[in-house]
Design a protein around this motif. Structure first.
Motif, PDB file in Angstrom:
ATOM      1  N   ASN A 213      14.161   4.293   9.701  1.00 41.48           N
ATOM      2  CA  ASN A 213      13.660   4.133   8.061  1.00 41.48           C
ATOM      3  C   ASN A 213      12.780   2.869   7.953  1.00 41.48           C
ATOM      4  O   ASN A 213      11.732   3.196   7.131  1.00 41.48           O
ATOM      5  CB  ASN A 213      15.007   4.016   7.283  1.00 41.48           C
ATOM      6  N   ASP A 214      13.286   1.852   8.489  1.00 38.88           N
ATOM      7  CA  ASP A 214      12.371   0.669   8.276  1.00 38.88           C
ATOM      8  C   ASP A 214      10.981   0.906   8.710  1.00 38.88           C
ATOM      9  O   ASP A 214       9.731   0.736   8.218  1.00 38.88           O
ATOM     10  CB  ASP A 214      12.861  -0.686   9.334  1.00 38.88           C
ATOM     11  N   LYS A 217       9.027   3.706   6.414  1.00 41.22           N
ATOM     12  CA  LYS A 217       8.708   3.278   5.151  1.00 41.22           C
ATOM     13  C   LYS A 217       7.385   2.380   5.036  1.00 41.22           C
ATOM     14  O   LYS A 217       6.615   2.552   4.422  1.00 41.22           O
ATOM     15  CB  LYS A 217       9.905   2.271   4.469  1.00 41.22           C
ATOM     16  N   GLN A 221       3.815   3.604   3.535  1.00 41.38           N
ATOM     17  CA  GLN A 221       3.114   2.805   2.545  1.00 41.38           C
ATOM     18  C   GLN A 221       1.582   2.363   2.721  1.00 41.38           C
ATOM     19  O   GLN A 221       0.643   2.320   2.238  1.00 41.38           O
ATOM     20  CB  GLN A 221       3.599   1.310   2.705  1.00 41.38           C
ATOM     21  N   HIS A 272      11.595  10.140   2.406  1.00 45.02           N
ATOM     22  CA  HIS A 272      10.410   9.175   2.069  1.00 45.02           C
ATOM     23  C   HIS A 272       9.178   9.616   1.355  1.00 45.02           C
ATOM     24  O   HIS A 272       8.219   9.146   1.501  1.00 45.02           O
ATOM     25  CB  HIS A 272      10.007   8.879   3.685  1.00 45.02           C
TER      26      HIS A 272
END
Ligand SMILES: [Zn+2]
Length: 347
Positions: A213-214, A217, A221, A272
């Motif tokens: 997830n980190d 993400k 972006q 996401h």
């Protein structure tokens, strides 16, 4: 008459060479896999480890799925995502990916193969399928670009392509061999501008990430609005995983910690804020040799690491035929049962 005989001899010698080469490659794979397993088990006993919860939905509820040679895999009770429950600590992993003697031998082998057949692609047709979904042609990023083969394939389609790679030697090879820009380090600290990429690719990378997830993400972006994220990774729901289970090369060492299915990869993307463009599967990854060893020589069986000279030719033909048929039928044949997932999403 004589040219006919000469041609037969040449064909015969080629087949013989091919058999010898395959036998040597498989012997290498067996030795390499055993060494990795030993290293993984040793580090799990002596070093730091990380306990994990579900990366797809965040639930800590889990149930046992299977015990692989290095890790125990569990399924999330809430969403079904399958992952390694306790894994090697970050420091050990980081060291492994930056530079590792054992892993480096495998990279050198890959490079040898690439030098011998410069025009082969690991991902036939993938660039074409991706490009059908990509709107802009400015910038593309390959996250975990390895030795840069895929970046090179993308190069003609974008004004600028950039790779990110942890492995020092791999990054250097990509720059030297393909003349591409490769950044080393954590994705959040590379100074890349937000919303600046039309395409981001992750080929055989997401299954390695302890904190999916980190990373995802940060990658999302970096995508422009309507930018495309393309992912390929092992498939939990494949025929080959159902047959070989914990002995499958997908899970038989410490490097793969996440086992997605077409369903769970979609759930993750949705989390996401991404939209599905297409999710399919490819490659059989099940040979007659592997099946024969699994049934008749279970003790020495290791997925993709068995060789039998008599079974090799029919096995090779059958695997090629099924994979080709799957390609032609546009994934209808294998449905969600191919050994690898190919997923294309849009922001
Ligand atoms: Zn879950």
């Amino acid at each position: 008459m004589i040219p006919g005989i000469a041609r037969s001899i040449v064909i015969g010698m080629n087949i013989f060479d091919r058999l010898g080469e395959t036998r040597a490659n498989i012997a290498f794979a067996r030795e390499y896999t055993l060494e990795l397993q030993e290293q993984g088990r040793r580090l799990m006993k002596t070093g730091k480890t990380i306990s994990r919860i579900c990366e797809v939905c965040g639930s800590p509820q889990q149930e046992d799925r299977f015990m692989a040679p290095v890790y125990d895999f569990v399924a999330c009770r809430n969403c079904g995502f399958v992952y390694a429950k306790s894994i090697l600590g970050e420091e050990a992993m980081d060291k492994f990916y930056r530079h590792d003697e054992v892993a480096q031998r495998s990279w050198s082998k890959q490079l040898e193969r690439l030098e011998a057949n410069p025009n082969t692609t690991q991902y036939p047709g993938l660039v074409t399928r991706i490009m059908k979904n990509v709107r802009g042609r400015e910038r593309a990023l390959d996250f975990g670009c390895g030795q840069g083969e895929f970046l090179y394939e993308l190069k003609g389609h974008f004004r600028k392509v950039i790779g990110v790679e942890l492995g020092k030697e791999q990054a250097e090879t990509a720059r030297r061999k393909f003349g591409v820009e490769v950044l080393e380090g954590d994705i959040g600290s590379l100074g890349l501008q937000k919303e600046s990429f039309d395409l981001i690719c992750m080929n055989q990378v997401i299954e390695h990430l302890p904190r999916v997830n980190d990373v995802l993400k940060k990658l999302v972006q970096l995508l422009k609005p309507e930018g495309v994220l393309a992912i390929t990774c092992p498939n939990l729901d494949s025929w080959s995983m159902r047959i070989f289970r914990e002995k499958h090369s997908h899970v038989n060492t410490q490097v793969h910690v996440n086992m997605f299915s077409p369903k769970t990869i979609e759930k993750l993307a949705l989390r996401h804020g991404l939209k599905k463009r297409q999710v399919g599967t490819y490659m059989l990854d099940t040979t007659l040799i592997d099946l024969a060893y699994l049934i008749f020589a279970k003790k020495s069986f290791m997925h993709r690491c068995n060789f039998n000279i008599l079974l090799y030719p029919p096995s090779w033909l059958l695997e090629k035929a099924v994979n080709k048929a799957n390609e032609i039928s546009n994934n209808v044949l294998m449905g969600s049962s191919g050994s690898y997932i190919e997923a294309i999403f849009m922001k």
